[in-house]
Design a protein around this motif. Sequence first.
Motif, short mmCIF file in Angstrom:
data_model
loop_
_atom_site.label_atom_id
_atom_site.label_comp_id
_atom_site.label_asym_id
_atom_site.label_seq_id
_atom_site.Cartn_x
_atom_site.Cartn_y
_atom_site.Cartn_z
N LYS A 1 -0.21 -8.69 9.37
CA LYS A 1 -0.77 -8.69 8.02
C LYS A 1 -1.30 -7.33 7.58
O LYS A 1 -1.15 -6.94 6.41
CB LYS A 1 -1.89 -9.73 7.91
CG LYS A 1 -2.41 -9.93 6.49
CD LYS A 1 -3.40 -11.08 6.44
CE LYS A 1 -3.89 -11.32 5.01
NZ LYS A 1 -4.87 -12.45 4.95
N PHE A 2 -1.91 -6.57 8.51
CA PHE A 2 -2.60 -5.35 8.10
C PHE A 2 -2.01 -4.06 8.67
O PHE A 2 -2.22 -2.99 8.09
CB PHE A 2 -4.09 -5.43 8.49
CG PHE A 2 -4.82 -6.54 7.80
CD1 PHE A 2 -5.13 -6.45 6.46
CD2 PHE A 2 -5.17 -7.69 8.49
CE1 PHE A 2 -5.80 -7.48 5.80
CE2 PHE A 2 -5.84 -8.73 7.86
CZ PHE A 2 -6.15 -8.62 6.51
N ILE A 3 -1.30 -4.13 9.80
CA ILE A 3 -0.76 -2.91 10.39
C ILE A 3 0.67 -2.65 9.90
O ILE A 3 0.97 -1.59 9.35
CB ILE A 3 -0.78 -2.99 11.94
CG1 ILE A 3 -2.20 -3.23 12.44
CG2 ILE A 3 -0.20 -1.70 12.52
CD1 ILE A 3 -3.20 -2.14 12.11
N VAL A 4 1.55 -3.63 10.08
CA VAL A 4 2.97 -3.43 9.74
C VAL A 4 3.20 -3.02 8.28
O VAL A 4 4.00 -2.09 8.03
CB VAL A 4 3.78 -4.70 10.09
CG1 VAL A 4 5.21 -4.57 9.59
CG2 VAL A 4 3.77 -4.94 11.59
N PRO A 5 2.54 -3.64 7.28
CA PRO A 5 2.84 -3.26 5.89
C PRO A 5 2.57 -1.80 5.56
O PRO A 5 3.14 -1.26 4.61
CB PRO A 5 1.91 -4.18 5.08
CG PRO A 5 1.69 -5.37 5.95
CD PRO A 5 1.62 -4.81 7.34
N GLN A 6 1.72 -1.14 6.35
CA GLN A 6 1.42 0.27 6.07
C GLN A 6 2.66 1.15 6.16
O GLN A 6 2.76 2.16 5.47
CB GLN A 6 0.38 0.79 7.07
CG GLN A 6 -0.97 0.12 6.99
CD GLN A 6 -1.94 0.74 7.98
OE1 GLN A 6 -2.72 1.61 7.64
NE2 GLN A 6 -1.87 0.30 9.23
#
Length: 296
Positions: free
Chosen positions: A200-205
């Motif tokens: 949710k928070f690491i990959v989308p970056q």
Amino acid sequence: MSSKHPVIAVTGSSGAGTTTVKRAFENIFRRENLKAALIEGDSLHSLDRAAFRVAADEAAKAGNNTFSHFGPEANHFDKIEETFRKYGETGTCKRRYYIHSDAEAAEQNQHFSRTDLKPGTFTPWEDIEADSDLLLYEGLHGLATDGTYDMAKYVDLGIGVVPVVNLEWIQKIHRDKIERGYSAEATVDTIMRRMPDYIKFIVPQFSRTHINFQRVATVDTSNPFVARDIPTPDESFVVVRFRYPKGVDFPYMLKMIPNSFMSRANTLVVPGGKMSHAMEVILTPIMHDLIEKKKL
């Protein structure tokens, strides 16, 4: 974003290898005589080591087995965004450090003329050094968003460090064992607990970065949990993806990085053993552009 006070964010998961990019930048800063203010992502966690363990235990008792350092509950997303925004506007901001070891504790106690700072805690907040040329952040959440706070809109250059996931896990398992004394089983438990926040928070970056460096092993990493060693740089390639390829001098890079090649119009592939060299070849012209914009 600010041309007068540029913000660079190097972001990646735990064990991904962001330190390699940080070192490449430090080499560039030294050669180009640039003064960078450094911000460590760990310093912007919202819980120290003891408080995190208590919070994780309480979450588990409540049926939440995914509480992790990757999510907003354990981080100051507001302070990350504020740090980037304030530096971009004024060239100043506050900073603190997370103390990882006894050696770091001794160093920080001396700096602050104290004796009570211990591993697993934070130093007091203080102003960064005056007259810096740019801000360099290295950590988990340099381009993250949780729907309320959005780091990327204040970042002038975002760099993602993203080994293929099995390689990332191998690196983390071995790093945690060697540097922190954790068993492989304990690290695997951590990986599993973090997975929802990782997605949710690491990959989308990595869709918001300007450049991604992804190391791909050329040896078998199909079961990362039994790997006896980390594939060496020479046993890998690094896939370098440019979000905005217009204006990128790919012929120059191909000439300067031996045995490199283009796999797509926006993607350069370099031998793993040339990763650090490639980073400096790629990032130095970008730094020149950022500094020239400061002078306008």
